[in-house]
Scaffold this motif. Structure first.
Motif, short mmCIF file in Angstrom:
data_model
loop_
_atom_site.label_atom_id
_atom_site.label_comp_id
_atom_site.label_asym_id
_atom_site.label_seq_id
_atom_site.Cartn_x
_atom_site.Cartn_y
_atom_site.Cartn_z
N TYR A 108 0.84 -1.20 0.00
CA TYR A 108 0.00 0.00 0.00
C TYR A 108 0.88 1.25 0.00
N ASP A 109 0.48 2.23 -0.79
CA ASP A 109 1.06 3.56 -0.69
C ASP A 109 0.25 4.34 0.33
N LEU A 110 0.93 4.93 1.32
CA LEU A 110 0.27 5.73 2.34
C LEU A 110 0.62 7.20 2.13
N ALA A 111 -0.36 8.08 2.34
CA ALA A 111 -0.13 9.51 2.20
C ALA A 111 -1.10 10.27 3.09
N HIS A 112 -0.68 11.47 3.49
CA HIS A 112 -1.57 12.39 4.21
C HIS A 112 -2.26 13.27 3.18
N ARG A 113 -3.58 13.21 3.14
CA ARG A 113 -4.36 14.04 2.22
C ARG A 113 -4.97 15.19 3.01
N PRO A 114 -4.61 16.44 2.69
CA PRO A 114 -5.23 17.58 3.37
C PRO A 114 -6.72 17.67 3.05
N ALA A 115 -7.45 18.39 3.88
CA ALA A 115 -8.88 18.55 3.64
C ALA A 115 -9.15 19.29 2.35
N ASP A 116 -8.26 20.21 1.99
CA ASP A 116 -8.38 20.94 0.73
C ASP A 116 -7.96 20.01 -0.40
N PRO A 117 -8.89 19.60 -1.29
CA PRO A 117 -8.53 18.63 -2.34
C PRO A 117 -7.50 19.17 -3.32
N ALA A 118 -7.32 20.51 -3.36
CA ALA A 118 -6.33 21.09 -4.28
C ALA A 118 -4.92 21.08 -3.69
N ALA A 119 -4.81 20.82 -2.38
CA ALA A 119 -3.50 20.83 -1.74
C ALA A 119 -2.74 19.53 -2.04
N LYS A 120 -1.43 19.62 -2.02
CA LYS A 120 -0.60 18.47 -2.37
C LYS A 120 -0.52 17.48 -1.21
N PRO A 121 -0.71 16.18 -1.47
CA PRO A 121 -0.58 15.18 -0.39
C PRO A 121 0.88 15.00 0.01
N ARG A 122 1.08 14.51 1.25
CA ARG A 122 2.43 14.25 1.77
C ARG A 122 2.62 12.74 1.91
N PRO A 123 3.61 12.17 1.25
CA PRO A 123 3.84 10.72 1.35
C PRO A 123 4.09 10.29 2.78
N ALA A 124 3.55 9.12 3.15
CA ALA A 124 3.76 8.56 4.49
C ALA A 124 4.21 7.11 4.45
N GLY A 125 4.48 6.60 3.27
CA GLY A 125 4.94 5.21 3.13
C GLY A 125 4.75 4.76 1.71
N ARG A 126 5.78 4.14 1.13
CA ARG A 126 5.72 3.71 -0.26
C ARG A 126 5.69 2.20 -0.35
N ASN A 127 4.64 1.64 -0.98
CA ASN A 127 4.50 0.22 -1.21
C ASN A 127 4.76 -0.58 0.07
N VAL A 128 4.07 -0.18 1.14
CA VAL A 128 4.27 -0.80 2.45
C VAL A 128 3.70 -2.22 2.42
N PRO A 129 4.52 -3.24 2.72
CA PRO A 129 4.01 -4.62 2.69
C PRO A 129 3.09 -4.89 3.86
N ALA A 130 2.34 -5.99 3.76
CA ALA A 130 1.31 -6.30 4.76
C ALA A 130 1.87 -6.40 6.17
N HIS A 131 3.06 -6.98 6.35
CA HIS A 131 3.57 -7.19 7.70
C HIS A 131 4.00 -5.88 8.37
N ARG A 132 4.18 -4.82 7.57
CA ARG A 132 4.57 -3.53 8.13
C ARG A 132 3.41 -2.54 8.19
#
Length: 445
Positions: free
Chosen positions: A390-414
């Motif tokens: 899974y790719d994880l990211a923080h999405r701001p409430a403003d849909p036009a704002a840029k998301p901040r990555p929080a994890g790239r291709n995180v496997p199930a065990h992590r």
């Protein structure tokens, strides 16, 4: 003149959508207001035609899944008999959200619940409004700031003087009107949008999608004021802080009665749980349910002691009826096996990961980049399946704002560890739609 809705792929109760697990029907429930008897009819349809589950959508509507291809005629007859298809030609455009606790607690400036049926009737009475897409949304907010944060196309926010302020996306100012004028205002706004959309060289299913040359403006508000008796243009009101929807559990008593809000994990209810809620409303409540855009059900009109008892009973059956649950603020798309586009069984992955990641920011699990049904009006953690993680990211409430990555291709065990860290991260305050309008107005002075 071509109907705009012809190119809109949103499913309805009469136009079923083919999915990997069968056909899907989406039944519009204006304002989420549902008589207990009609709720029982939906449960029976889910059992006899579908997979026995009822899904709550992000607009407080109801979906039935795994329907056979030839279920349309039978389903139409059932919904008509339950009073859920008063205007078949308009059934997909009856998208109205309303503050779920309006009139049930001491928050808000006006009980907007009676306005839902009046607005719905006005929209369904005109054949022209059937051209609206299934995505177009009307919001009635009693002043607490819950549905006003859902990025509706037409928002009517109750003001401290007991009136309403109508706002449109990207349009500075507002239209002030008495509550009795809400149906006429909603109808007129819909017609002005349709006129602009038909003049547009590109398809626009919602007001925010209109290109600059056809975008609505302050002139639109002036035209609305001329069409709606008792209305006048005015500056946009100071927006309330977005409330994010009601918390689970009983509400404080008002006039001797309480309401109970029960969240359905991942928005899915078995027909047995659904019947339990409908029976509670019929026996001990006001005889109605209120489906919320936050995938919960409000049961109004309970004695306070009965509300507390029912909260414990429903919690034992797997629903969320108190704060502090890891399921608060958590949602997911259908995922596998129901959706052919999904790269994972997101619901199973959510259940496996959430025990170690309770509380914090809302989380939405998506099986692909489309993010069907994702949250609006709040900051959230975006968990999108990649096929190997899974790719994880923080999405701001403003849909036009840029998301901040929080994890790239995180496997199930992590996932549990990574998700817990992402939910604890501080969120960015939401710039509301009114903030954007105010900024635009200030720049134009």
């Amino acid at each position: 003149m071509p109907t705009l809705a012809q190119g809109d792929a949103c499913p309805g109760a009469l136009r079923l959508h083919q999915a990997a697990d069968g056909h899907l029907a989406r039944v519009r429930i204006p304002g989420g207001l549902l008589p207990a008897q009609a709720a029982q009819a939906l449960a029976l349809a889910a059992e006899e035609l579908g997979d026995g589950n009822l899904d709550l959508t992000s607009r407080g509507n109801i979906q039935l899944r795994a329907l056979p291809a030839d279920a349309g005629q039978d389903l139409e007859a059932r919904l008509t008999g339950a009073g859920l298809l008063p205007a078949p030609a308009h059934e997909r455009i009856r998208n109205i959200v309303a503050s779920p606790l309006s009139g049930l607690d001491d928050t808000g400036h006006l009980d907007v619940t009676p306005l839902v049926a009046a607005v719905d009737t006005a929209l369904c009475a005109d054949p022209a409004t059937a051209a609206l897409s299934g995505r177009f949304l009307f919001a009635l907010d009693d002043g607490r700031g819950d549905t006003a944060a859902l990025d509706a196309d037409v928002t009517m926010l109750a003001t401290p003087d007991g009136g309403l302020a109508l706002t449109l996306p990207g349009v500075p100012g507002s239209l002030r009107l008495p509550p009795r004028a809400a149906p006429a205002a909603a109808h007129a706004a819909a017609l002005l949008f349709l006129a602009a959309a038909r003049a547009s060289p590109a398809r626009a299913w919602r007001i925010a999608e209109l290109p600059p040359g056809q975008a609505l403006s302050t002139a639109t508000l002036a035209e609305l004021a001329a069409r709606v008796p008792g209305a006048r243009t005015a500056p946009a009101p100071e927006p309330p802080a977005p409330s994010g929807g009601p918390r689970p559990g009983p509400t404080p008593p008002r006039e001797g009665r309480a309401a109970l809000h029960a969240l359905a994990p991942l928005g899915r209810l078995t027909s047995a749980r659904w019947r339990e809620l409908a029976g509670l409303a019929a026996r001990d409540g006001s005889g109605t349910l209120r489906a919320t855009p936050w995938r919960g059900i409000v049961v109004p009109g309970l004695a306070p002691a009965r509300a507390a008892e029912a909260a414990a009973e429903l919690a034992g059956a797997g629903l969320v009826t108190a704060g502090g649950s890891p399921w608060e603020g958590v949602g997911a798309c259908t995922g596998r096996p129901g959706c052919v586009k999904s790269l994972a069984d997101v619901r199973a992955d959510a259940r496996a990961a959430l025990d170690a990641a309770p509380g914090g920011l809302p989380v939405y699990w998506s099986g692909c980049e489309r993010r069907c049904g994702h949250p609006r009006g709040t900051a959230w953690v975006d968990a999108v399946a990649t096929g190997t993680g899974y790719d994880l990211a923080h999405r701001p409430a403003d849909p036009a704002a840029k998301p901040r990555p929080a994890g790239r291709n995180v496997p199930a065990h992590r996932l549990p560890e990574a998700l817990a860290a992402a939910r604890r991260s501080p969120s960015t305050p939401r710039p509301t739609r009114h903030d954007a309008v105010r900024k635009e107005r200030e720049q134009s002075v």
